[in-house]
Design a protein around this motif. Sequence first.
Motif, PDB file in Angstrom:
ATOM      1  N   GLN A  79       0.836  -1.193   0.000  1.00 61.22           N
ATOM      2  CA  GLN A  79       0.000   0.000   0.000  1.00 61.22           C
ATOM      3  C   GLN A  79       0.873   1.246   0.000  1.00 61.22           C
ATOM      4  O   GLN A  79       1.914   1.307   0.674  1.00 61.22           O
ATOM      5  CB  GLN A  79      -0.902   0.012   1.236  1.00 61.22           C
ATOM      6  CG  GLN A  79      -2.158  -0.839   1.100  1.00 61.22           C
ATOM      7  CD  GLN A  79      -3.137  -0.564   2.216  1.00 61.22           C
ATOM      8  OE1 GLN A  79      -2.982  -1.056   3.325  1.00 61.22           O
ATOM      9  NE2 GLN A  79      -4.158   0.239   1.917  1.00 61.22           N
ATOM     10  N   PHE A 102       0.610   5.805  -0.324  1.00 65.33           N
ATOM     11  CA  PHE A 102      -0.245   6.968  -0.148  1.00 65.33           C
ATOM     12  C   PHE A 102       0.501   8.175  -0.715  1.00 65.33           C
ATOM     13  O   PHE A 102       1.506   8.601  -0.141  1.00 65.33           O
ATOM     14  CB  PHE A 102      -0.578   7.179   1.335  1.00 65.33           C
ATOM     15  CG  PHE A 102      -1.131   5.935   1.998  1.00 65.33           C
ATOM     16  CD1 PHE A 102      -2.497   5.695   2.015  1.00 65.33           C
ATOM     17  CD2 PHE A 102      -0.283   4.999   2.569  1.00 65.33           C
ATOM     18  CE1 PHE A 102      -3.011   4.549   2.611  1.00 65.33           C
ATOM     19  CE2 PHE A 102      -0.788   3.854   3.171  1.00 65.33           C
ATOM     20  CZ  PHE A 102      -2.152   3.626   3.182  1.00 65.33           C
ATOM     21  N   GLY A 125      -0.977   5.316   7.657  1.00 62.93           N
ATOM     22  CA  GLY A 125      -0.849   5.668   6.244  1.00 62.93           C
ATOM     23  C   GLY A 125       0.586   5.959   5.900  1.00 62.93           C
ATOM     24  O   GLY A 125       1.485   5.176   6.228  1.00 62.93           O
ATOM     25  N   TRP A 161       0.786  11.098   7.078  1.00 64.98           N
ATOM     26  CA  TRP A 161      -0.550  11.366   6.568  1.00 64.98           C
ATOM     27  C   TRP A 161      -1.360  10.079   6.646  1.00 64.98           C
ATOM     28  O   TRP A 161      -0.858   8.978   6.339  1.00 64.98           O
ATOM     29  CB  TRP A 161      -0.520  11.840   5.109  1.00 64.98           C
ATOM     30  CG  TRP A 161      -1.908  12.155   4.594  1.00 64.98           C
ATOM     31  CD1 TRP A 161      -2.617  13.296   4.783  1.00 64.98           C
ATOM     32  CD2 TRP A 161      -2.760  11.275   3.849  1.00 64.98           C
ATOM     33  NE1 TRP A 161      -3.860  13.201   4.205  1.00 64.98           N
ATOM     34  CE2 TRP A 161      -3.975  11.962   3.611  1.00 64.98           C
ATOM     35  CE3 TRP A 161      -2.619   9.975   3.342  1.00 64.98           C
ATOM     36  CZ2 TRP A 161      -5.037  11.400   2.910  1.00 64.98           C
ATOM     37  CZ3 TRP A 161      -3.672   9.416   2.644  1.00 64.98           C
ATOM     38  CH2 TRP A 161      -4.867  10.121   2.419  1.00 64.98           C
ATOM     39  N   SER A 162      -2.609  10.206   7.116  1.00 64.23           N
ATOM     40  CA  SER A 162      -3.465   9.046   7.323  1.00 64.23           C
ATOM     41  C   SER A 162      -4.675   9.113   6.396  1.00 64.23           C
ATOM     42  O   SER A 162      -5.295  10.182   6.262  1.00 64.23           O
ATOM     43  CB  SER A 162      -3.934   8.993   8.785  1.00 64.23           C
ATOM     44  OG  SER A 162      -5.051   8.148   8.932  1.00 64.23           O
ATOM     45  N   PRO A 163      -5.081   7.980   5.781  1.00 68.41           N
ATOM     46  CA  PRO A 163      -6.278   7.993   4.938  1.00 68.41           C
ATOM     47  C   PRO A 163      -7.561   8.160   5.741  1.00 68.41           C
ATOM     48  O   PRO A 163      -8.604   8.503   5.188  1.00 68.41           O
ATOM     49  CB  PRO A 163      -6.235   6.627   4.257  1.00 68.41           C
ATOM     50  CG  PRO A 163      -5.451   5.754   5.187  1.00 68.41           C
ATOM     51  CD  PRO A 163      -4.423   6.648   5.800  1.00 68.41           C
ATOM     52  N   THR A 164      -7.494   7.942   7.055  1.00 67.56           N
ATOM     53  CA  THR A 164      -8.678   8.093   7.905  1.00 67.56           C
ATOM     54  C   THR A 164      -8.602   9.319   8.806  1.00 67.56           C
ATOM     55  O   THR A 164      -9.632   9.851   9.231  1.00 67.56           O
ATOM     56  CB  THR A 164      -8.865   6.848   8.799  1.00 67.56           C
ATOM     57  OG1 THR A 164      -7.672   6.652   9.586  1.00 67.56           O
ATOM     58  CG2 THR A 164      -9.117   5.607   7.949  1.00 67.56           C
ATOM     59  N   SER A 194      -6.207  11.993   8.156  1.00 65.17           N
ATOM     60  CA  SER A 194      -5.553  13.077   7.427  1.00 65.17           C
ATOM     61  C   SER A 194      -4.247  13.494   8.122  1.00 65.17           C
ATOM     62  O   SER A 194      -3.401  12.663   8.404  1.00 65.17           O
ATOM     63  CB  SER A 194      -6.525  14.250   7.270  1.00 65.17           C
ATOM     64  OG  SER A 194      -5.999  15.222   6.400  1.00 65.17           O
TER      65      SER A 194
END
Length: 361
Positions: free
Chosen positions: A230, A232, A256, A314-317, A319
């Motif tokens: 994965q 990002f 992330g 940075w996190s996909p859930t 931010s």
Amino acid sequence: MNYLERLTILLLLVACNKKSDVTPAPVDEKPGTLTYVSATLNGKSIQPFIDIHVQPEIKIRFSMPVNRSSASEKILISDLSGGKVNASYNFERNDSVVSIKPASSLQHLSQYKIQMLPGLLASSNASLQAGQDIAFATSIDSSRKFPALSDAALLDTIQKRTFKYFWDYGHPVSGLARERSNATPETVTSGGSGFGIMAIVVGIDRGFITKAQGLNRMQTIVSFLKNKAQKFHGAFPHWLNGSTGEVIPFSQNDNGADLVETSFLMMGLLTARQYFNSTDAAEVSLIKDINSLWNAVEWNWFRQNNQDVLYWHWSPTASWAINLKIQGWNECLVTYVLGASSTTHSIPKTAYDIGFARNGE
């Protein structure tokens, strides 16, 4: 002087001149109490007694001379399991100091205790009322166990064993470096894998493995990073599942992108790209895949709305919830160097000047 007075004087004179044939009762002598005064081990008198030679000389001082046979019965050396240590006993200072030497060497780096048991007798029959224990620990065995190595041979050995960590414990599916060699076997680390890739390059160059072996492992790693892991905005998470490529959260909001760990990974990949730079078809393909991973990292995006600083996570859930700026002076300088070097998503010089260097602070 009358008759009665004369008789009394005569009886007194007879009594004074006659020896008694009755033995007098002995005086009840109370001998007092024997007490422990001090101890030295190989001349050391200050506790704790540590780093003691395995053939120690123990000297124990008492308040009065001790009974020699009682000393050998009531003053003991034992190990932690209670096993008695055979010893010889000598006496000094009119028997008020007992000198003890173990009959054979003690074990290195082990704990022992000297026991002075209640009932230890003095020469006067005084006795030790309360027991006394003295703990001590022996020294490490500093004798050479292996043949001496030259400095060059020692460095070779360290380098080879460091390489072997990354090579032997690389994840069997992804080839990436595990976070630990003996726990969480599916957890691999992106930044640690950058160092693992560097180690593979060294391993090939030093002849620890063949170039073909190293190329094969690099193909496994790069293919996994390109097709399974994965990402990002081109950046990798701190931890990944080594089989599936899915994120393993480092913390609640750290699930992330991790730009610093990505930098360490890219540093290794770019080194491998230069090392395998040849006309061989397999190496050319590897270089192409590394370039695609390198060019995909959006360094400039991690300025969080064009600020003059890079952000770590940075996190996909969540931010930018962690909101941690990457500022120096520290190992994160490589992140700014790589960001400035990107031909696809480069950062401006002001991001370094203001963000990392903090205007000279």
